[in-house]
Design an enzyme around this catalytic site. Structure first.
Site, mmCIF file in Angstrom:
data_model
loop_
_atom_site.group_PDB
_atom_site.id
_atom_site.type_symbol
_atom_site.label_atom_id
_atom_site.label_comp_id
_atom_site.label_asym_id
_atom_site.label_seq_id
_atom_site.Cartn_x
_atom_site.Cartn_y
_atom_site.Cartn_z
ATOM 1 N N LYS A 185 29.889 37.462 31.908
ATOM 2 C CA LYS A 185 30.061 38.922 32.011
ATOM 3 C C LYS A 185 29.950 39.562 30.622
ATOM 4 C CE LYS A 185 33.484 38.186 35.673
ATOM 5 N NZ LYS A 185 32.778 38.209 36.939
ATOM 6 N N SER A 232 42.681 41.373 33.595
ATOM 7 C CA SER A 232 42.441 40.843 32.245
ATOM 8 C C SER A 232 40.940 40.762 31.952
ATOM 9 C CB SER A 232 43.109 39.475 32.062
ATOM 10 O OG SER A 232 42.437 38.457 32.784
ATOM 11 N N THR A 235 42.038 27.272 34.619
ATOM 12 C CA THR A 235 41.425 27.531 33.303
ATOM 13 C C THR A 235 42.242 26.929 32.156
ATOM 14 O OG1 THR A 235 42.587 29.628 32.923
ATOM 15 C CG2 THR A 235 40.549 29.750 34.190
ATOM 16 N N HIS A 262 34.917 34.744 22.695
ATOM 17 C CA HIS A 262 36.136 34.083 23.181
ATOM 18 C C HIS A 262 35.857 33.606 24.610
ATOM 19 C CE1 HIS A 262 40.055 33.079 24.550
ATOM 20 N NE2 HIS A 262 40.129 34.121 25.368
ATOM 21 N N SER A 308 44.485 38.902 24.578
ATOM 22 C CA SER A 308 45.127 39.792 25.544
ATOM 23 C C SER A 308 46.206 40.598 24.852
ATOM 24 C CB SER A 308 45.745 38.972 26.674
ATOM 25 O OG SER A 308 44.729 38.503 27.513
ATOM 26 N N GLU A 356 49.672 30.585 20.389
ATOM 27 C CA GLU A 356 50.541 31.351 21.287
ATOM 28 C C GLU A 356 51.379 30.388 22.113
ATOM 29 O OE1 GLU A 356 48.505 33.388 24.595
ATOM 30 O OE2 GLU A 356 46.679 33.083 23.420
ATOM 31 N N CYS A 403 44.913 35.210 21.984
ATOM 32 C CA CYS A 403 43.819 34.331 21.528
ATOM 33 C C CYS A 403 43.123 34.824 20.267
ATOM 34 C CB CYS A 403 42.768 34.185 22.623
ATOM 35 S SG CYS A 403 43.439 33.547 24.153
HETATM 36 P P1 HMG Z 1 40.393 33.362 41.137
HETATM 37 O O1 HMG Z 1 40.976 34.348 42.045
HETATM 38 O O2 HMG Z 1 40.880 31.968 41.258
HETATM 39 O O3 HMG Z 1 38.831 33.253 41.243
HETATM 40 O O4 HMG Z 1 40.689 33.896 39.663
HETATM 41 P P2 HMG Z 1 37.766 34.257 41.896
HETATM 42 O O5 HMG Z 1 37.932 34.279 43.374
HETATM 43 O O6 HMG Z 1 37.769 35.568 41.138
HETATM 44 O O7 HMG Z 1 36.452 33.447 41.574
HETATM 45 C C1 HMG Z 1 36.054 33.236 40.249
HETATM 46 C C2 HMG Z 1 34.532 33.290 40.217
HETATM 47 O O8 HMG Z 1 34.025 32.202 40.976
HETATM 48 C C3 HMG Z 1 33.938 34.548 40.845
HETATM 49 O O9 HMG Z 1 32.789 34.849 40.085
HETATM 50 C C4 HMG Z 1 33.537 34.078 42.237
HETATM 51 O O10 HMG Z 1 32.496 34.843 42.811
HETATM 52 C C5 HMG Z 1 33.090 32.675 41.947
HETATM 53 P P3 HMG Z 1 32.465 36.375 39.655
HETATM 54 O O11 HMG Z 1 32.296 37.120 40.911
HETATM 55 O O12 HMG Z 1 33.685 36.855 38.876
HETATM 56 O O13 HMG Z 1 31.259 36.266 38.790
HETATM 57 N N1 HMG Z 1 33.157 31.761 43.101
HETATM 58 C C6 HMG Z 1 32.185 30.875 43.422
HETATM 59 N N2 HMG Z 1 30.982 30.624 42.855
HETATM 60 C C7 HMG Z 1 30.200 29.636 43.415
HETATM 61 N N3 HMG Z 1 30.600 28.946 44.510
HETATM 62 C C8 HMG Z 1 31.778 29.165 45.115
HETATM 63 C C9 HMG Z 1 32.632 30.173 44.554
HETATM 64 N N4 HMG Z 1 33.864 30.660 44.879
HETATM 65 C C10 HMG Z 1 34.162 31.627 43.981
HETATM 66 N N5 HMG Z 1 32.144 28.472 46.173
HETATM 67 C C11 HMG Z 1 40.692 34.436 37.393
HETATM 68 C C12 HMG Z 1 39.833 33.966 38.565
HETATM 69 C C13 HMG Z 1 39.822 34.610 36.169
HETATM 70 C C14 HMG Z 1 41.326 35.778 37.716
HETATM 71 C C15 HMG Z 1 41.777 33.361 37.144
HETATM 72 O O14 HMG Z 1 41.198 32.142 36.778
HETATM 73 C C16 HMG Z 1 42.783 33.757 36.093
HETATM 74 O O15 HMG Z 1 43.749 34.485 36.327
HETATM 75 N N6 HMG Z 1 42.624 33.239 34.838
HETATM 76 C C17 HMG Z 1 43.527 33.497 33.737
HETATM 77 C C18 HMG Z 1 43.246 34.811 33.064
HETATM 78 C C19 HMG Z 1 41.931 34.809 32.300
HETATM 79 O O16 HMG Z 1 41.436 33.768 31.901
HETATM 80 N N7 HMG Z 1 41.391 36.002 32.046
HETATM 81 C C20 HMG Z 1 40.160 36.123 31.274
HETATM 82 C C21 HMG Z 1 40.121 37.406 30.459
HETATM 83 S S1 HMG Z 1 41.606 37.595 29.498
HETATM 84 C C22 HMG Z 1 41.397 36.472 28.189
HETATM 85 O O17 HMG Z 1 40.355 35.950 27.974
HETATM 86 C C23 HMG Z 1 42.605 36.185 27.364
HETATM 87 C C24 HMG Z 1 43.252 34.825 27.578
HETATM 88 O O18 HMG Z 1 42.457 33.827 26.976
HETATM 89 C C25 HMG Z 1 44.667 34.840 26.992
HETATM 90 C C26 HMG Z 1 44.879 35.306 25.569
HETATM 91 O O19 HMG Z 1 44.212 36.141 25.009
HETATM 92 O O20 HMG Z 1 45.863 34.810 25.030
HETATM 93 C C27 HMG Z 1 43.406 34.470 29.035
#
Ligand code: HMG
Length: 445
Positions: free
Chosen positions: A253, A211, A163, A244, A364, A83, A120
């Site tokens: 999760k 996502s 990421t 993935h 996605s 991609e 992906c």
């Molecule tokens: P964010 O806002 O930076 O992070 O975005 P957060 O505040 O949601 O924290 C992440 C996790 O860390 C949470 O865990 C927090 O609790 C924890 P959860 O509650 O979800 O289990 N956390 C801590 N843990 C320990 N100590 C601490 C601490 N602070 C926080 N101090 C987000 C996270 C995934 C939204 C961001 O990284 C993002 O936008 N990523 C890109 C999108 C993505 O990867 N989505 C995944 C699903 S979609 C997919 O897989 C397709 C993809 O590969 C693309 C494709 O298909 O082409 C992306």
């Protein structure tokens, strides 16, 4: 029916790394554990200034062909899943073939080449294409080369920046494979979603939190669809579940969702009921919201049980070891997860021949796919040949200022030149632009 599946695999990482707790977290003013514990990532791989999706793909394929003693005539098909393509017409596979023809005798003039796109999940879809081509008897005894290659870069300061990743996975698909046989059965969960997309732009527009939910919803549908054709899967029948892996926290999760789903209506659910109750059933609730609240509560309780923790440690955690060090490789991620699991099995002296993998791919936009794989007798030799640890160890560790430069170098809208950080060796490198805007490559001895 003759077995068809993955005969060999090679992994190629970008030659640079960004340390997330050490370098990224302080700049973002975040607790390092947000990355190591929350997202589950220690580092991201990045491409050096002479690397791109073609060099990484060609380098993975070169290692694979060289190791297996293959010549271009042995390959009837080259499919690249990406991609991160830089051309809307000419496929990456033609560039890769051009690179390989420079180092092997013969050519790929009679091989079918293409490029697959669906975020992906395109890597897994390319495996399907190769599988179907062989099953249809169109391969003339030849194998298919499937390569998943991506530079998964996000815009600076996007939540996805933590990421990022860059690398390629090359796989040889053939009859009587040495590594894994692919199941004929597949399950799909697919819907028109806008969770992550790149409408003619390099860096994705992402609704990160959504996502995560879309991934889980589609994965659940794919599991249901798989079981509807292949029959129920019992957790004890599955050795590893490579999902993935955009980041390991996502798979935490997905693992919970998978376990909840697979244990429903089994003796395991009954045994767990003494501790955390039975799983909620929709028909017992007045509203869907109340049902979803109850599912969340059950899932939280399940996470804390010894039984689940043991299953996760045995079945899911080993799939994440490489991912923790490299970040998201988009189309390659689920294939890195498979390799990671089997590498764990090899390192712990396990006899995995005949074991089942349940593979959960996702892209996605959005689509999930579930199929199973049976580990073949040649797996120890294939996995033992990977040099991924050496590759990871020899990456150049970027400072923050260097990371910013590297991100700019790979930004298509910027015209920045940076000295390379590493010295290429026995690999393809980007070698400038041709007269029609095409990219040029050469092999460095
Ligand atoms: P964010 O806002 O930076 O992070 O975005 P957060 O505040 O949601 O924290 C992440 C996790 O860390 C949470 O865990 C927090 O609790 C924890 P959860 O509650 O979800 O289990 N956390 C801590 N843990 C320990 N100590 C601490 C601490 N602070 C926080 N101090 C987000 C996270 C995934 C939204 C961001 O990284 C993002 O936008 N990523 C890109 C999108 C993505 O990867 N989505 C995944 C699903 S979609 C997919 O897989 C397709 C993809 O590969 C693309 C494709 O298909 O082409 C992306």
């Amino acid at each position: 029916m003759t077995a068809v599946g993955i005969d060999a695999v090679e992994i190629w990482t970008g030659n640079l790394k960004l340390d997330l707790p050490g370098t990224f977290a302080p700049q973002k003013g975040e607790d390092p554990e947000k990355y190591t514990k929350g997202l589950g990532l220690n580092a991201s791989s990045f491409p050096d200034s002479y690397e791109d999706i073609v060099t990484m793909a060609a380098n993975a394929a070169y290692r694979l062909m060289d190791r297996k003693g293959l010549e271009p005539d042995d390959i009837g098909r080259i499919d690249v899943a990406t991609e991160s393509a830089f051309d809307n017409s000419k496929p990456v596979s033609t560039y890769v073939a051009g690179c390989l023809e420079g180092v092997f005798d013969g050519d790929f003039h009679h091989a079918n080449k293409g490029e697959r796109k669906f975020a992906c999940i395109a890597g897994t879809q390319s495996l399907d294409d190769a599988y179907n081509w062989i099953r249809a008897g169109r391969n003339r005894g030849r194998a298919a080369l499937v390569i998943a290659t991506d530079t998964a870069l996000y815009a600076r300061d996007d939540a996805g920046e933590a990421t990022q990743g860059a690398g390629a996975v090359a796989m040889l698909i053939s009859e009587d494979p040495s590594l894994v046989e692919l199941s004929t059965h597949q399950g799909y969960g697919s819907a028109d979603e806008t969770d992550f997309l790149k409408p003619n732009q390099q860096f994705p527009s992402v609704d990160g939190k959504r996502s995560v939910q879309v991934y889980l919803a589609r994965m659940r549908e794919a599991l249901m669809d798989y079981e509807s054709v292949a029959g129920d899967i019992h957790p004890d029948d599955v050795r590893f579940v490579p999902f993935h892996t955009p980041f390991p926290g996502m798979v935490r999760k997905a693992g919970l969702l998978g376990y909840r789903y697979l244990t429903r209506d089994t003796a395991i659910e009954e045994e767990l009921a003494e501790e955390i109750g039975r799983q909620p059933r929709l028909e017992a609730f007045d509203t869907e919201d109340a049902y979803h609240d109850a599912v969340r509560e059950y899932t939280d309780a399940l996470k804390g049980t010894d039984r689940y923790r043991e299953w996760y440690a045995e079945t899911i955690d080993p799939t994440l070891t490489i991912s923790r060090e490299v970040g998201n490789w988009y189309t390659g991620s689920v294939h890195v997860a498979r390799a990671s699991a089997l590498k764990h099995a090899l390192e712990t002296g396990e006899d995995a021949t005949g074991e089942t993998l349940m593979v959960g791919s996702y892209g996605s936009g959005a689509q999930a796919e579930v199929h199973t794989e049976t580990v073949q007798a040649g797996w120890t030799e294939e996995i033992g040949a990977l040099n991924v640890d050496e590759q990871l160890d020899s990456r150049y560790d970027l400072s923050w200022a260097e990371y910013e430069e590297v991100h700019d170098v790979h930004n298509h809208e910027m015209d920045v030149e940076v000295e390379e950080f590493t010295a290429p060796e026995s690999e393809f490198v980007f070698d400038g632009w041709g007269r029609m805007g095409e990219r040029k490559y050469r092999f460095v001895e």
